[in-house]
Design an enzyme around this catalytic site. Structure first.
Site, mmCIF file in Angstrom:
data_model
loop_
_atom_site.group_PDB
_atom_site.id
_atom_site.type_symbol
_atom_site.label_atom_id
_atom_site.label_comp_id
_atom_site.label_asym_id
_atom_site.label_seq_id
_atom_site.Cartn_x
_atom_site.Cartn_y
_atom_site.Cartn_z
ATOM 1 C CG HIS A 100 24.110 10.800 -12.873
ATOM 2 N ND1 HIS A 100 24.307 12.018 -12.286
ATOM 3 C CD2 HIS A 100 23.357 10.078 -12.002
ATOM 4 C CE1 HIS A 100 23.691 12.048 -11.117
ATOM 5 N NE2 HIS A 100 23.117 10.880 -10.916
ATOM 6 C CG ASP A 103 22.094 10.259 -7.914
ATOM 7 O OD1 ASP A 103 21.542 10.093 -9.024
ATOM 8 O OD2 ASP A 103 22.929 11.162 -7.712
ATOM 9 C CE1 TYR A 128 26.872 18.384 -16.758
ATOM 10 C CE2 TYR A 128 27.237 19.329 -14.572
ATOM 11 C CZ TYR A 128 26.432 18.634 -15.476
ATOM 12 O OH TYR A 128 25.189 18.208 -15.078
ATOM 13 C CE LYS A 141 27.805 14.547 -18.361
ATOM 14 N NZ LYS A 141 27.384 13.918 -17.108
#
Length: 185
Positions: free
Chosen positions: A62, A170, A132, A72
């Site tokens: 992603h 996904d 994250y 991130k």
């Protein structure tokens, strides 16, 4: 904090200092000043996410595009993952190259992922908790990605095909070639 540059420019392995004594342990997960000084970056994390997943779950690949792209800082609180990034920054000398690292609660390593990278992870232990930080807000209209088993990327996810659990979303991600054409236009 120990900071190690990965083969992909701007992507770092972060190893916070763990202090142990007879009472247990103490880990300073993140110190902005130290992070900025050791990476040479100025990142302002404004969002924090956490997921819990079972063995075989694969999340990714992603990214957020445009004004909502995100850097991130990924860490595993419990369990173990294979964390994977792919450089998709136009003009980068490592465009299309990937890097992977096992992150676990035992080692306390973190992975800093700059903006312009695809990101995904494969869960290698049950009840794995991944946390994250992001430097930008999530926007559903800026969401994009590449299918995990793209033959051009040829990523070894350390899972057998029959073990992989994907979300419906996904399963419908683009190939790397399709994705590349979109970001070039």
């Amino acid at each position: 904090m120990k900071v190690t540059q990965t083969p992909l420019n701007g992507c770092f392995i972060i190893e916070p200092k763990l202090l142990k004594d007879n009472r247990g342990s103490f880990l300073l997960n993140y110190n902005k000043e130290e992070f900025d000084n050791k990476t040479g970056l100025k990142v302002n994390f404004i969002l924090e996410n956490e997921s819990v997943s079972q063995y075989g779950v694969l999340r990714g690949l992603h990214l957020q595009v445009g004004q909502y792209s995100q850097a991130k800082l990924v860490r595993v609180i419990t369990g173990r993952i294979l964390d994977v990034v792919v450089d998709v920054r136009l003009g980068s000398n490592t465009f299309g190259e990937s890097f992977s690292i096992e992150l676990s609660e035992k080692e306390n390593k973190q992975l800093f992922i700059p903006r312009g990278f695809l990101h995904g992870f494969a869960v290698l232990e049950n009840n794995t908790r991944v946390n994250y930080k992001c430097d930008n807000y999530y926007n559903v209209n800026s969401e994009s990605g590449v299918i995990y088993n793209d033959t051009q990327l040829n990523i070894n996810w350390k899972l057998k095909k029959e073990e992989i659990i994907l979300s419906e979303k996904d399963q419908k991600l683009k190939s790397f070639i399709e994705f590349s054409e979109i970001i070039k236009n």
